[in-house]
Design a protein around this motif. Sequence first.
Motif, PDB file in Angstrom:
ATOM      1  N   GLU A  35       0.151 -49.290  21.624  1.00 46.26           N
ATOM      2  CA  GLU A  35       0.799 -49.042  22.909  1.00 46.26           C
ATOM      3  C   GLU A  35       2.080 -49.875  23.002  1.00 46.26           C
ATOM      4  N   PRO A  36       3.057 -49.386  23.790  1.00 43.16           N
ATOM      5  CA  PRO A  36       4.351 -50.083  23.842  1.00 43.16           C
ATOM      6  C   PRO A  36       4.353 -51.304  24.755  1.00 43.16           C
ATOM      7  N   HIS A  37       3.200 -51.639  25.350  1.00 46.33           N
ATOM      8  CA  HIS A  37       3.159 -52.710  26.346  1.00 46.33           C
ATOM      9  C   HIS A  37       2.552 -53.988  25.785  1.00 46.33           C
ATOM     10  N   VAL A  38       2.914 -55.098  26.426  1.00 47.39           N
ATOM     11  CA  VAL A  38       2.212 -56.354  26.192  1.00 47.39           C
ATOM     12  C   VAL A  38       0.743 -56.119  26.573  1.00 47.39           C
ATOM     13  N   PRO A  39      -0.214 -56.667  25.806  1.00 43.76           N
ATOM     14  CA  PRO A  39      -1.631 -56.371  26.100  1.00 43.76           C
ATOM     15  C   PRO A  39      -1.999 -56.629  27.566  1.00 43.76           C
ATOM     16  N   TYR A  40      -2.713 -55.685  28.139  1.00 40.63           N
ATOM     17  CA  TYR A  40      -3.014 -55.714  29.564  1.00 40.63           C
ATOM     18  C   TYR A  40      -4.482 -55.372  29.795  1.00 40.63           C
ATOM     19  N   GLN A  41      -4.944 -55.602  31.029  1.00 40.90           N
ATOM     20  CA  GLN A  41      -6.321 -55.289  31.410  1.00 40.90           C
ATOM     21  C   GLN A  41      -6.439 -53.807  31.753  1.00 40.90           C
ATOM     22  N   ARG A  42      -7.436 -53.160  31.197  1.00 44.14           N
ATOM     23  CA  ARG A  42      -7.608 -51.744  31.505  1.00 44.14           C
ATOM     24  C   ARG A  42      -8.342 -51.454  32.831  1.00 44.14           C
ATOM     25  N   PRO A  43      -9.322 -52.267  33.230  1.00 42.41           N
ATOM     26  CA  PRO A  43     -10.121 -51.873  34.399  1.00 42.41           C
ATOM     27  C   PRO A  43      -9.310 -51.467  35.640  1.00 42.41           C
ATOM     28  N   PRO A  44      -8.208 -52.153  35.971  1.00 42.13           N
ATOM     29  CA  PRO A  44      -7.495 -51.750  37.188  1.00 42.13           C
ATOM     30  C   PRO A  44      -6.830 -50.371  37.086  1.00 42.13           C
ATOM     31  N   LEU A  45      -6.697 -49.830  35.871  1.00 40.53           N
ATOM     32  CA  LEU A  45      -5.991 -48.560  35.725  1.00 40.53           C
ATOM     33  C   LEU A  45      -6.610 -47.457  36.582  1.00 40.53           C
ATOM     34  N   SER A  46      -7.947 -47.455  36.652  1.00 39.44           N
ATOM     35  CA  SER A  46      -8.627 -46.400  37.417  1.00 39.44           C
ATOM     36  C   SER A  46      -8.912 -46.850  38.843  1.00 39.44           C
ATOM     37  N   LYS A  47      -8.395 -48.021  39.210  1.00 39.20           N
ATOM     38  CA  LYS A  47      -8.660 -48.567  40.545  1.00 39.20           C
ATOM     39  C   LYS A  47      -7.324 -48.917  41.208  1.00 39.20           C
ATOM     40  N   ALA A  48      -7.010 -50.205  41.290  1.00 39.89           N
ATOM     41  CA  ALA A  48      -5.830 -50.639  42.047  1.00 39.89           C
ATOM     42  C   ALA A  48      -4.526 -50.078  41.468  1.00 39.89           C
ATOM     43  N   TYR A  49      -4.427 -49.991  40.151  1.00 43.25           N
ATOM     44  CA  TYR A  49      -3.177 -49.498  39.569  1.00 43.25           C
ATOM     45  C   TYR A  49      -2.946 -48.033  39.937  1.00 43.25           C
ATOM     46  N   LEU A  50      -4.003 -47.237  39.817  1.00 44.22           N
ATOM     47  CA  LEU A  50      -3.897 -45.819  40.170  1.00 44.22           C
ATOM     48  C   LEU A  50      -3.543 -45.656  41.639  1.00 44.22           C
ATOM     49  N   HIS A  51      -4.071 -46.556  42.430  1.00 46.90           N
ATOM     50  CA  HIS A  51      -3.825 -46.505  43.868  1.00 46.90           C
ATOM     51  C   HIS A  51      -2.412 -46.980  44.215  1.00 46.90           C
ATOM     52  N   GLY A  52      -1.801 -47.688  43.297  1.00 44.47           N
ATOM     53  CA  GLY A  52      -0.447 -48.176  43.547  1.00 44.47           C
ATOM     54  C   GLY A  52      -0.392 -49.536  44.194  1.00 44.47           C
ATOM     55  N   THR A  53      -1.513 -50.264  44.181  1.00 46.06           N
ATOM     56  CA  THR A  53      -1.529 -51.576  44.835  1.00 46.06           C
ATOM     57  C   THR A  53      -1.414 -52.728  43.838  1.00 46.06           C
ATOM     58  N   THR A  54      -1.282 -52.422  42.552  1.00 47.98           N
ATOM     59  CA  THR A  54      -0.962 -53.488  41.601  1.00 47.98           C
ATOM     60  C   THR A  54      -0.087 -52.886  40.521  1.00 47.98           C
ATOM     61  N   ASP A  55       0.538 -53.743  39.726  1.00 50.54           N
ATOM     62  CA  ASP A  55       1.387 -53.253  38.654  1.00 50.54           C
ATOM     63  C   ASP A  55       1.094 -53.960  37.346  1.00 50.54           C
ATOM     64  N   LEU A  56       1.617 -53.382  36.271  1.00 52.43           N
ATOM     65  CA  LEU A  56       1.283 -53.877  34.935  1.00 52.43           C
ATOM     66  C   LEU A  56       1.554 -55.364  34.771  1.00 52.43           C
ATOM     67  N   GLU A  57       2.629 -55.851  35.390  1.00 50.71           N
ATOM     68  CA  GLU A  57       2.967 -57.270  35.211  1.00 50.71           C
ATOM     69  C   GLU A  57       1.863 -58.192  35.742  1.00 50.71           C
ATOM     70  N   HIS A  58       1.044 -57.678  36.668  1.00 44.52           N
ATOM     71  CA  HIS A  58      -0.076 -58.474  37.177  1.00 44.52           C
ATOM     72  C   HIS A  58      -1.341 -58.278  36.356  1.00 44.52           C
ATOM     73  N   MET A  59      -1.265 -57.414  35.345  1.00 47.51           N
ATOM     74  CA  MET A  59      -2.463 -57.083  34.574  1.00 47.51           C
ATOM     75  C   MET A  59      -2.388 -57.612  33.141  1.00 47.51           C
ATOM     76  N   VAL A  60      -1.376 -58.420  32.875  1.00 49.92           N
ATOM     77  CA  VAL A  60      -1.192 -58.934  31.516  1.00 49.92           C
ATOM     78  C   VAL A  60      -2.376 -59.817  31.126  1.00 49.92           C
TER      79      VAL A  60
END
Lengths: 416, 107
Positions: A35-60
């Motif tokens: 993946e082209p990103h710095v390693p990040y946490q996957r769990p929020p992808l289907s939760k807060a990230y999908l909802h738009g309440t967090t972003d990748l920079e907070h999931m590093v």
Amino acid sequence: MTGTLVIGASQAGVQLAVSLRDCGDDAPITLIGDEPHVPYQRPPLSKAYLHGTTDLEHMVLRAPDYLADRDITLITGDRVDRIVMAATGSGGEAVTTSGLHLAFERLALTVGARPRLLTVPGSDVDGVRYLRTADDATTLRELQAEATAVVVVGGGFIGLEAAAVARAQGKTVTVVEAGDRLIGRAVAPVVSEFYLAAHRRRGVDVRLGTQVVEVEQRDSRISSVTLSDGTRIPTDLMIVGIGVEPCTELAEQLGLELSGGIVVDQFARTSMATVVAAGDCTVQPHPLGGDGLVRLESVQNAVSQAKTAAATLAGRHQPNVAVPWFWSDQYDLKLQIAGLSRGYDDYVVRGDVSAETFSVLYYCNGELLGADAVNAGADYMAVRKALTQGATIPAVAAADEATPLRECIIPTAIGA
Amino acid sequence: MPKVVFITLGGAERIVDARHGESVMSAAVRNGIPGIIGECGGNCSCATCHVYVSEDSIDDVGPAGDMEDDLLDLGVADRRDTSRLACQISMTDALDGLTVRIPEEQA
């Protein structure tokens, strides 16, 4: 010294690299992810990230500077296509898509899993999406913003979490599950029933025992889906969450033993002495001593097994025998699972299911296997603590709701 | 960016910049503070980010929530009045300079 190559830079890979340093290994470590990103946490992808309440920079997972400080070389956006083991049987070389040649002495496979694909007529049109990577989730949340109706295929954790987000955003949501209950592989029928009712209460149209048989399009975008019972449901978006398949191509190249995943022992060793594996791509002995091999798709297992793999590479023996745990957030419902309930012959329900605060403790031959807890963190922690200590909570005691579970933990009698 | 001061078991101080709204756990894990694991990613599910908040900051930080309270009760070895889960402390400018100590059990 050519060091260790870790292939797969997600939860397990990052943990393995860091833990190997923690073990005192000072040889080079290279961590590569496609993946082209710095390693990040996957769990929020289907939760807060999908909802738009967090972003990748907070999931590093770990800051790039931190990895660099620990002399871990991170390569992102490149994929290992080929591995050639040295004739001596120790070490080898990996070749990437971009043409890098990465020599290694020891190899760790933390390659993860990919979504199982839905193959029905029309399932390749625009608007049919999967959810595994950050890029998947980014596309999905953009599409979801414009959608008014969403069909979710698969009533497992990913599907239900995505459905909960879409519903919270006011979309018309239909969940289509082929099985006769929700989350069938992970929880008991009583918990499946609860989630069915909970989603319906919140306005989701849940269809059990039904499959999508065709996807219709208009102007090369999804317009509706047809179900196996003949129902046609208009929709702007279809999210497919029907499970994952371990990525085993590299393991196949190496001739490693496979059985629905890369087979490892409790020390995360594959069938090849210099190769370890950890995370979603593996199947392993039951960590709490149950029968057969299990595939555990969880952060907890990725972290715990990666620590074990790092210890093995460092010449220490540290079996992966941690108590499995897992969580899922849907709406205001926090499900926490401790242990593995597979094979239970009895269960006890504590609390008030209709008030959405309860737990279910599972037993086999009177022995505590685990618990599912919904908005009942104290019960979850008590069971996790009991299992971690090798203790138990008798079913009779668990059924007494007046007494906190923590006061019911008793050591397991030796030889009993 | 607000700073968090971590006191590790040996007494060494590590000062880390936190983003606005970032949890103390996240800031610690990103920067590899030993003893703060944060296995669940800040979900209040694992109790592996237990810290002791300095006495003079505990009032500003506030008390644990219900779920956190349960985890602290059952999930950590030596709970004290200043115990918090670092994932549940959100950094703001008002908390700039917050000092937390890593408990022995996690070191």
